[in-house]
Design a protein around this motif. Structure first.
Motif, PDB file in Angstrom:
ATOM      1  N   SER A 188       0.860  -1.187   0.000  1.00 25.68           N
ATOM      2  CA  SER A 188       0.000   0.000   0.000  1.00 25.68           C
ATOM      3  C   SER A 188       0.897   1.238   0.000  1.00 25.68           C
ATOM      4  N   PRO A 189       0.334   2.418  -0.312  1.00 24.02           N
ATOM      5  CA  PRO A 189       1.136   3.645  -0.242  1.00 24.02           C
ATOM      6  C   PRO A 189       1.771   3.871   1.128  1.00 24.02           C
ATOM      7  N   ALA A 190       1.129   3.390   2.166  1.00 21.97           N
ATOM      8  CA  ALA A 190       1.681   3.567   3.519  1.00 21.97           C
ATOM      9  C   ALA A 190       3.050   2.895   3.654  1.00 21.97           C
ATOM     10  N   ASP A 191       3.257   1.823   2.900  1.00 21.98           N
ATOM     11  CA  ASP A 191       4.537   1.111   2.972  1.00 21.98           C
ATOM     12  C   ASP A 191       5.673   1.881   2.305  1.00 21.98           C
ATOM     13  N   LEU A 192       5.339   2.909   1.524  1.00 23.77           N
ATOM     14  CA  LEU A 192       6.363   3.740   0.885  1.00 23.77           C
ATOM     15  C   LEU A 192       6.681   4.997   1.682  1.00 23.77           C
ATOM     16  N   GLU A 193       5.988   5.192   2.789  1.00 22.26           N
ATOM     17  CA  GLU A 193       6.229   6.383   3.611  1.00 22.26           C
ATOM     18  C   GLU A 193       7.668   6.405   4.113  1.00 22.26           C
ATOM     19  N   ASP A 194       8.325   7.539   3.921  1.00 22.22           N
ATOM     20  CA  ASP A 194       9.723   7.758   4.319  1.00 22.22           C
ATOM     21  C   ASP A 194      10.732   6.956   3.495  1.00 22.22           C
ATOM     22  N   LYS A 227      13.102   6.671   0.562  1.00 21.63           N
ATOM     23  CA  LYS A 227      13.759   7.513  -0.439  1.00 21.63           C
ATOM     24  C   LYS A 227      13.841   6.700  -1.729  1.00 21.63           C
ATOM     25  N   PHE A 228      13.056   7.130  -2.716  1.00 23.85           N
ATOM     26  CA  PHE A 228      12.846   6.335  -3.919  1.00 23.85           C
ATOM     27  C   PHE A 228      13.454   7.044  -5.116  1.00 23.85           C
ATOM     28  N   TYR A 281       5.473   9.770  -7.485  1.00 21.30           N
ATOM     29  CA  TYR A 281       5.925   9.044  -6.297  1.00 21.30           C
ATOM     30  C   TYR A 281       5.608   9.781  -5.005  1.00 21.30           C
ATOM     31  N   LYS A 282       5.470  11.075  -5.071  1.00 20.86           N
ATOM     32  CA  LYS A 282       4.936  11.799  -3.909  1.00 20.86           C
ATOM     33  C   LYS A 282       3.520  11.331  -3.629  1.00 20.86           C
ATOM     34  N   ALA A 297      -4.035   8.733  -9.713  1.00 22.86           N
ATOM     35  CA  ALA A 297      -3.881   9.104 -11.123  1.00 22.86           C
ATOM     36  C   ALA A 297      -4.437  10.495 -11.423  1.00 22.86           C
ATOM     37  N   ASP A 298      -5.611  10.805 -10.884  1.00 24.69           N
ATOM     38  CA  ASP A 298      -6.220  12.114 -11.157  1.00 24.69           C
ATOM     39  C   ASP A 298      -5.340  13.258 -10.658  1.00 24.69           C
ATOM     40  N   GLU A 299      -4.742  13.052  -9.494  1.00 26.57           N
ATOM     41  CA  GLU A 299      -3.861  14.071  -8.908  1.00 26.57           C
ATOM     42  C   GLU A 299      -2.634  14.307  -9.800  1.00 26.57           C
ATOM     43  N   VAL A 300      -2.064  13.224 -10.323  1.00 27.86           N
ATOM     44  CA  VAL A 300      -0.878  13.346 -11.175  1.00 27.86           C
ATOM     45  C   VAL A 300      -1.259  13.926 -12.540  1.00 27.86           C
ATOM     46  N   GLU A 301      -2.420  13.540 -13.058  1.00 26.83           N
ATOM     47  CA  GLU A 301      -2.913  14.137 -14.312  1.00 26.83           C
ATOM     48  C   GLU A 301      -3.041  15.650 -14.174  1.00 26.83           C
TER      49      GLU A 301
END
Length: 341
Positions: A161-167, A169-170, A182-183, A308-312
């Motif tokens: 989930s997105p929570a697993d990418l918190e903090d 550095k990608f 990625y934000k 997706a909508d946010e990035v669009e």
């Protein structure tokens, strides 16, 4: 361990080209640089292109794989200057030069179905009519865009989930929209040139990166990460270009040779990639049995898809009306490609 080296060697090679280059339309030897190794997808395309040109003309093609002439930014500069006649570079690196090309990094825009994807790249009005005009403004003749494979993440810990990418550095390409993507996924995007990625993962400067499966395997990203996660968000796209002054100065016959070679290499590379993703992930598992390889379920993907909508919106803000038209046309082209299956 395989680490690609740039720096002094690349600078010397580029310098030699600067001294010895003859960028005339009548040059018997044409120079072609790309962002991958000879045995990777861009290298395979380039070799087929070379084979076709040399079989159908008196010209020869000199190939320069990644690192021989520097990083992506270096080979683009050389192509625009006419030192190189041809260059293969992902829109991920041309985003600053041609902001509209960042559209390929809107998550979940491109389909996962390979036949639909191939039909889109073959017939898309956006790719074949709109993008060539934008590339021409930068002194480039767009010859072909093609997909290279589904992009997957490699990280140190599992991602569900997105929570697993918190903090986390990608690493991302030096591309403003990929940073926004990625934000939105929850990570801390860190733009880096490709030559620095292996070492940065090895030393913990970054904890993750993304690339298609064949590239994860060939560059041994599994040596410095523990988990591969495929969330279906993108398929890596690349673009083959010629220096426009060089191309426009060619005879109609030579232009036809180049176009035919581009078409033949395009057909070849789509066929070459059949089952490549699955085979590459299998090789990773064989090389490192402890590597965890996950493909997220539809339910797990939903939070990522909702970004997706946010990035669009960020893409349209960056590119204005031109970008909006490109995006709308791509969506129409994708719908058409889907309906034709």
């Amino acid at each position: 361990m395989t680490v690609r080296r740039t720096g002094t060697i690349a600078a010397v090679a580029a310098g030699a080209l600067l001294i010895g280059a003859v960028s005339t339309a009548q040059a018997a030897t044409w120079r072609y640089a790309f962002e991958e190794a000879m045995d990777e997808v861009q290298g395979k395309y380039a070799q087929k292109f070379k084979e076709e040109v040399e079989a159908n003309s008196d010209h020869t093609i000199q190939l320069f794989p990644f690192g021989t002439l520097g990083e992506s930014a270096d080979i683009m500069e050389q192509a625009q200057a006419g030192i190189l006649q041809f260059v293969d570079q992902s829109p991920g690196f041309t985003g600053a030069l041609i902001p509209e090309a960042q559209v390929f990094f809107v998550p979940y825009l491109l389909p996962q179905d390979q036949e639909t994807l191939n039909t889109f790249f073959r017939n898309s009005k956006a790719i074949n009519e709109m993008f060539p005009e934008l590339y021409a403004e930068q002194g480039l003749e767009l010859l072909k865009m093609f997909p290279e494979g589904e992009v997957c993440m490699t990280t140190q810990e599992p991602v569900h989930s997105p929570a697993d990418l918190e903090d986390v550095k990608f690493r991302v390409m030096t591309n403003p929209l990929l940073v926004e993507s990625y934000k939105a996924f929850g990570a801390t995007p860190t733009p880096l040139p490709w030559g620095e990625v292996y070492g940065a993962l090895q030393t913990g400067i970054i904890q993750g990166q993304e690339n298609p499966g064949f590239f994860l395997e060939s560059t041994k990203m599994y040596e410095v990460t523990e988990v591969v996660t495929c969330i279906g968000h993108n398929n890596f796209t690349t673009a083959v270009m010629a220096n426009k002054d060089f191309y426009d100065g060619l005879s109609e016959e030579d232009q036809k040779v180049i176009q035919n070679a581009s078409d033949a290499a395009f057909d070849y590379i789509l066929d070459y990639q059949k089952n490549l993703q699955e085979e590459s992930l299998k090789k990773i598992k064989e090389a490192k049995p402890s590597m965890e390889i996950n493909t997220l379920s539809e339910e797990e993907r939903k939070p990522f898809m909702e970004t997706a909508d946010e990035v669009e919106a960020a893409f349209i803000e960056m590119t204005g009306e031109s970008g909006k038209k490109i995006l709308e046309q791509m969506k129409a082209d994708l719908k058409s490609a889907s309906q034709s299956q």
